[in-house]
Design an enzyme around this catalytic site. Structure first.
Site, PDB file in Angstrom:
ATOM      1  N   ARG A  75       0.844  -1.179   0.000  1.00  0.00           N
ATOM      2  CA  ARG A  75       0.000   0.000   0.000  1.00  0.00           C
ATOM      3  C   ARG A  75       0.889   1.242   0.000  1.00  0.00           C
ATOM      4  O   ARG A  75       1.970   1.237   0.560  1.00  0.00           O
ATOM      5  CB  ARG A  75      -0.896   0.026   1.250  1.00  0.00           C
ATOM      6  N   TYR A 214      -0.967  -3.554  -6.953  1.00  0.00           N
ATOM      7  CA  TYR A 214      -0.869  -4.248  -5.666  1.00  0.00           C
ATOM      8  C   TYR A 214      -2.247  -4.327  -4.992  1.00  0.00           C
ATOM      9  O   TYR A 214      -3.013  -3.353  -4.991  1.00  0.00           O
ATOM     10  CB  TYR A 214       0.135  -3.533  -4.737  1.00  0.00           C
ATOM     11  N   LYS A 223      -9.487  -2.522   1.162  1.00  0.00           N
ATOM     12  CA  LYS A 223      -9.230  -1.390   2.057  1.00  0.00           C
ATOM     13  C   LYS A 223      -9.998  -0.140   1.618  1.00  0.00           C
ATOM     14  O   LYS A 223     -10.517   0.599   2.455  1.00  0.00           O
ATOM     15  CB  LYS A 223      -7.731  -1.078   2.083  1.00  0.00           C
ATOM     16  N   HIS A 243     -10.927  -2.619  11.110  1.00  0.00           N
ATOM     17  CA  HIS A 243      -9.795  -3.467  10.692  1.00  0.00           C
ATOM     18  C   HIS A 243      -9.672  -4.608  11.701  1.00  0.00           C
ATOM     19  O   HIS A 243      -8.753  -4.619  12.525  1.00  0.00           O
ATOM     20  CB  HIS A 243      -8.542  -2.591  10.684  1.00  0.00           C
ATOM     21  N   SER A 265      -1.550  -3.672  10.713  1.00  0.00           N
ATOM     22  CA  SER A 265      -1.057  -4.578   9.677  1.00  0.00           C
ATOM     23  C   SER A 265       0.190  -5.313  10.164  1.00  0.00           C
ATOM     24  O   SER A 265       1.064  -4.718  10.795  1.00  0.00           O
ATOM     25  CB  SER A 265      -0.703  -3.785   8.417  1.00  0.00           C
ATOM     26  N   CYS A 267       0.444  -7.503  12.482  1.00  0.00           N
ATOM     27  CA  CYS A 267       0.521  -7.669  13.937  1.00  0.00           C
ATOM     28  C   CYS A 267      -0.340  -8.825  14.430  1.00  0.00           C
ATOM     29  O   CYS A 267      -0.673  -8.892  15.615  1.00  0.00           O
ATOM     30  CB  CYS A 267       0.148  -6.385  14.650  1.00  0.00           C
ATOM     31  N   ASP A 290      -9.542  -9.903   8.485  1.00  0.00           N
ATOM     32  CA  ASP A 290      -9.004  -8.563   8.243  1.00  0.00           C
ATOM     33  C   ASP A 290     -10.012  -7.434   8.474  1.00  0.00           C
ATOM     34  O   ASP A 290      -9.637  -6.389   8.961  1.00  0.00           O
ATOM     35  CB  ASP A 290      -8.468  -8.473   6.806  1.00  0.00           C
ATOM     36  N   ARG A 383       2.196 -11.976  -0.461  1.00  0.00           N
ATOM     37  CA  ARG A 383       0.847 -12.320   0.002  1.00  0.00           C
ATOM     38  C   ARG A 383       0.281 -13.527  -0.718  1.00  0.00           C
ATOM     39  O   ARG A 383       0.601 -13.777  -1.878  1.00  0.00           O
ATOM     40  CB  ARG A 383      -0.088 -11.124  -0.263  1.00  0.00           C
TER      41      ARG A 383
END
Ligand code: GTP
Ligand code: MN
Ligand code: MN
Length: 603
Positions: A75, A214, A223, A243, A265, A267, A290, A383
């Site tokens: 991002r 991406y 997002k 989130h 993100s 974590c 997510d 990913r």
């Protein structure tokens, strides 16, 4: 070019005229209305293989390896804009540009941008199609990679077109990789532009994304829609777009609780969402990893829905020891891997998948790689993209249109110091205060060095579609709309506290079930807690540590409230609150901070 609308699978006049207008502007060779079928998947993935974007994996059914342009791997927060009419509404945490100016600038980038390419029109729905108020979107894109990824990540295609009748609201999502192909020009495996704009027009429910392929920048249902635009919708309509992962837990006595958790993100959301509990008799099932949309049910409780249909998970660190269920999900195929390494026999590999790497790989930059190459074989933000439905631990409720009632919300970041393993908030308001101060530190810190702490309120810093102060007020308002007893209890966790030797003070992963168990017994009224200046914490012996082979002195250290550390923390929270701007930071949060200072007997 034939008129694009002749083949339209919808008669929705606003969609048809918008597609016409964008085709005129971007000048593609062809317009394809996506039906979301298996045949379309086969056609597009075959095309991606022929063009060198995808490599078909021999060792995973219906799965593909893909490497992006080395500059297009994540991002781009500095190129992400919230273009509300007034700058004040975007708040201090977002980049802002006037919506008219942004559209003027971006229109020139979009002009002719799809030349030599195909324009795909994708109808999608975030959340179950049979929801009371399904949330629709239409994405225009010139990327086959995006078209096939949207098939995994969203409900899309013919069933959605059938619902998009005249007058139905939808979010307009416009995307181009920004790489027109002129006659005779050869294509590259990952077309993109050096210039990038990820722009949101919250009042118009519109997203314009240019220059990147991406996931977080280009799969606009994720997002951009489900967090940035949806957070603004949620504010206007009285719900929450967050989130958060969503997890179902069943106790040995067969009592069921659903919980949500917000971590920044990288974590641990995807890991906790597929938890393999180490506590005897407990089962955990996955609902989302997510994003969660939380709305009040008729019974006054908050219900959570996962708007997505796929996982777009961080690959490195995922292995049979850390996340066996993710590995099993990927084994079933039907997945796209971006920027991981490829084995010589047609499989994938990344750091942390196995203890020792294979002797030879093709790395994410398409180069030969051996263990002596001195660089990671997979990009740290590589990913996997895979359907939720094939996760072995998926809960049947994941597709329930009404969602699942949430008993507890966990907030957590990555902090080497200060933040204890678990704290229970005293009230909704106190929980909102704790979440508003959530923080996480940079991960690349050298041994012994304290990382750079960044505030990431509710783990939403990069995903807020409006002013952060108004967002805090919205969270506080949500807490007044039902009986306090029906609200989820809010907990604050930190799996990442370290000792003087720089080792983690808590084993994490499956052992996190012990923390969840204590939290759920707190809700049921059967677990003990002590008052501390920062909140309620387990009494000695209240955590079930049966069978845990880990130094109990470390666990005690993980639970410590250190007044000296908290003096420093108070200063950081002061600084953070000062950036929000006086009249938009809710007074009660300032009062919570003052009360905390008093309890800590701090100056
Ligand atoms: P996004 O998908 O980017 O929003 O991130 P995420 O929150 O889903 O992060 P993810 O679950 O992929 O976490 C990635 C990192 O956290 C990896 O380095 C994991 O090894 C690490 N991690 C996850 N859970 C734990 C834990 O309980 N303890 C420790 N020490 N590390 C963890
Ligand atoms: Mn995320
Ligand atoms: Mn994740």
């Amino acid at each position: 070019m034939s008129t694009p609308t002749a083949a339209a699978p919808t008669a929705h006049p606003a969609i048809v005229s918008w597609v016409d207008e964008i085709a005129d502007l971007t000048a593609p060779d062809e317009v394809v209305w996506c039906d979301g079928s298996a045949g379309e998947w086969d056609r597009l993935t075959t095309q991606l293989v022929e063009r060198g974007t995808f490599v078909r994996l021999e060792r995973k059914p219906n799965s593909f390896w893909c490497a992006s342009d080395p500059e297009d791997v994540a991002r781009v927060e500095d190129r992400t804009f919230i273009c509300s009419r007034f700058q004040a509404d975007a708040g201090p945490t977002n980049n802002w540009m006037d919506p008219v100016d942004m559209k003027t600038v971006m229109t020139e980038h979009f002009r002719g941008a799809m030349a030599g390419r195909t324009m795909y029109v994708i109808a999608f729905c975030m959340g179950p199609l049979d929801a009371a108020e399904p949330k629709f979107g239409v994405q225009i894109t010139d990327s086959e990679y995006v078209a096939v990824s949207m098939q995994i990540m969203t409900r899309s295609g013919t069933p959605v077109w059938d619902r998009l009748i005249a007058g139905t609201e939808f979010v307009r999502c416009l995307h181009s990789v920004g790489a027109p192909l002129y006659p005779g020009q050869a294509d590259v495996p990952w077309p993109c532009d050096h210039t990038k704009y990820i722009s949101h027009f919250p009042e118009e429910r519109t997203i314009w994304s240019y220059g990147s392929g991406y996931g977080g920048n280009a799969l606009l249902g994720k997002k951009c829609y489900s967090l940035r635009i949806a957070s603004k919708m949620a504010k206007d309509e009285g719900w929450l777009a967050e989130h958060m992962l969503i997890l179902k837990l069943t106790s040995p006595e067969q009592r069921v609780h659903y919980v949500a958790a917000a971590f920044p993100s990288a974590c641990g959301k995807t890991n906790l969402a597929m938890l393999d509990p180490t506590l005897d008799g407990w089962t955990a099932e996955t609902i989302g990893d997510d994003i969660a949309w939380l709305r009040f049910g008729d019974d006054g409780r908050l219900y959570a829905v996962n708007p997505e249909a796929g996982f777009f998970g961080v690959a490195p660190g995922t292995g049979v020891h850390t996340n066996p269920h993710a590995m099993a999900t990927l084994e079933r195929g039907n997945s796209i891997f971006t920027n991981v390494a490829r084995t010589d026999d047609g499989d994938i590999w990344w750091e942390g998948m196995t203890d020792t790497p294979p002797p030879h790989l093709t790395d994410w930059k398409r180069r030969d790689w051996t263990p002596t190459s001195g660089e990671p074989a997979a990009h740290p933000n590589s990913r996997y993209c895979t359907p939720i439905a094939q996760c072995p631990t998926v809960a049947p409720e994941w597709n329930d249109p009404g969602g699942v009632p949430i008993s507890a919300i966990f907030f957590g970041g990555r902090r080497a110091t200060t933040i204890p393993l678990v704290t229970e908030s005293r009230s909704w308001q106190h929980g909102v205060f704790l979440a508003s101060t959530l923080s996480s530190e940079t991960t690349a810190a050298a041994a012994g060095q304290v990382g750079v702490v960044r505030r990431d309120p509710m783990a939403m810093l990069p995903f807020l579609g409006y002013h952060v102060g108004d967002y805090f007020q919205h969270w506080l308002d949500i807490g007044t709309r039902t009986n306090a007893g029906l609200l989820p209890k809010i907990f604050y966790v930190n799996w990442f506290r370290r000792g003087d030797d720089d080792e983690f003070l808590w084993p994490g992963f499956g052992e996190n079930s012990r923390i969840l168990e204590w939290a759920l017994r707190r809700i049921e009224g059967t677990a003990e807690a002590d008052e501390t200046p920062i909140g309620l914490m387990p009494t000695p012996g209240a955590l079930d540590l049966t069978g845990l082979k880990f130094d109990h002195a470390k666990i005690a250290a993980a639970l410590r409230v250190d007044p000296t550390e908290w003096i420093t923390e108070l200063r950081l929270i002061d600084e953070w609150f000062a950036t929000i701007g006086g009249n938009r930071l809710p007074d009660v949060l300032r009062e919570e901070l003052a009360a905390l200072r008093q309890r800590l007997a701090a100056p």
